[in-house]
Scaffold this active site. Structure first.
Site, PDB file in Angstrom:
ATOM      1  N   ASP A  10       0.861  -1.184   0.000  1.00 43.41           N
ATOM      2  CA  ASP A  10       0.000   0.000   0.000  1.00 43.41           C
ATOM      3  C   ASP A  10       0.903   1.241   0.000  1.00 43.41           C
ATOM      4  O   ASP A  10       2.079   1.166   0.376  1.00 43.41           O
ATOM      5  CB  ASP A  10      -0.870  -0.045   1.262  1.00 43.41           C
ATOM      6  CG  ASP A  10      -1.609   1.238   1.514  1.00 43.41           C
ATOM      7  OD1 ASP A  10      -2.327   1.695   0.608  1.00 43.41           O
ATOM      8  OD2 ASP A  10      -1.454   1.804   2.622  1.00 43.41           O
ATOM      9  N   ASP A  12      -0.153   5.050   0.986  1.00 44.45           N
ATOM     10  CA  ASP A  12      -0.332   6.044   2.052  1.00 44.45           C
ATOM     11  C   ASP A  12      -0.297   5.406   3.437  1.00 44.45           C
ATOM     12  O   ASP A  12      -1.131   4.569   3.766  1.00 44.45           O
ATOM     13  CB  ASP A  12      -1.651   6.794   1.839  1.00 44.45           C
ATOM     14  CG  ASP A  12      -1.642   7.549   0.515  1.00 44.45           C
ATOM     15  OD1 ASP A  12      -0.865   8.503   0.398  1.00 44.45           O
ATOM     16  OD2 ASP A  12      -2.385   7.160  -0.406  1.00 44.45           O
TER      17      ASP A  12
HETATM   18 MG   LIG Z   1      -2.759   3.209   3.575  1.00 45.98          MG
END
Ligand SMILES: [Mg+2]
Ligand SMILES: [Zn+2]
Length: 147
Positions: A10, A12
């Site tokens: 992922d 962020d």
């Molecule tokens: Mg995230």
């Protein structure tokens, strides 16, 4: 022993940033993130970005800007959901569509892949639905789960 094939990271809150949307031009990686990507690749794993970026659908950034950011960091490929939650797409986490797309493109067995993210009800649910190994980090939103 499992012969791991790929790692999905992922963006962020997992490799940098805060968990919130940050435009690629302003995004800052956590210390060691780029080195970790390189070491995973040296260990023979494919390393993919997989990220929900609904602000793309609002015109606040482009898929191309994200893609070139991920290239800069050394990812083998990136899977990006540009859609809003109301669009009903198959790629937006917690749906596992991006993982299935990657599996098809690279011939992966998702039970031999690892998903790393900071959010249980998106990253981890997508991983669970695809039968991948789950790693919940404590950076980004993951800190909420720390004691
Ligand atoms: Mg995230
Ligand atoms: Zn989508």
């Amino acid at each position: 022993m499992v012969q791991w094939q790929a790692v999905f990271l992922d963006r962020d809150g997992t490799i940098g940033g805060t968990g919130h949307f940050i435009h690629p031009r302003d995004f800052v990686l956590f210390e060691g993130a780029e080195e970790s990507i390189r070491r995973l690749k040296e260990a023979g794993l494919k390393v993919f970005a997989f990220t929900n970026q609904h602000r793309i659908s609002k015109g606040e950034a482009t898929e191309k800007e994200f893609r070139s950011q991920f290239n800069t960091y050394g990812f083998d490929d990136s899977f990006i959901c540009p859609h809003g939650s109301s669009e009903g797409c198959h790629c937006r986490k917690p749906r596992p569509g991006m993982l299935f797309t990657a599996a098809e493109k690279y011939g992966l067995d998702l039970s031999k892949c690892v998903v790393v993210g900071d959010v249980g009800d998106t990253d981890m649910l997508a991983a669970h639905a695809a039968g991948a190994k789950k790693v919940l980090v404590r950076t980004g939103w993951g800190g909420r789960f720390a004691e």
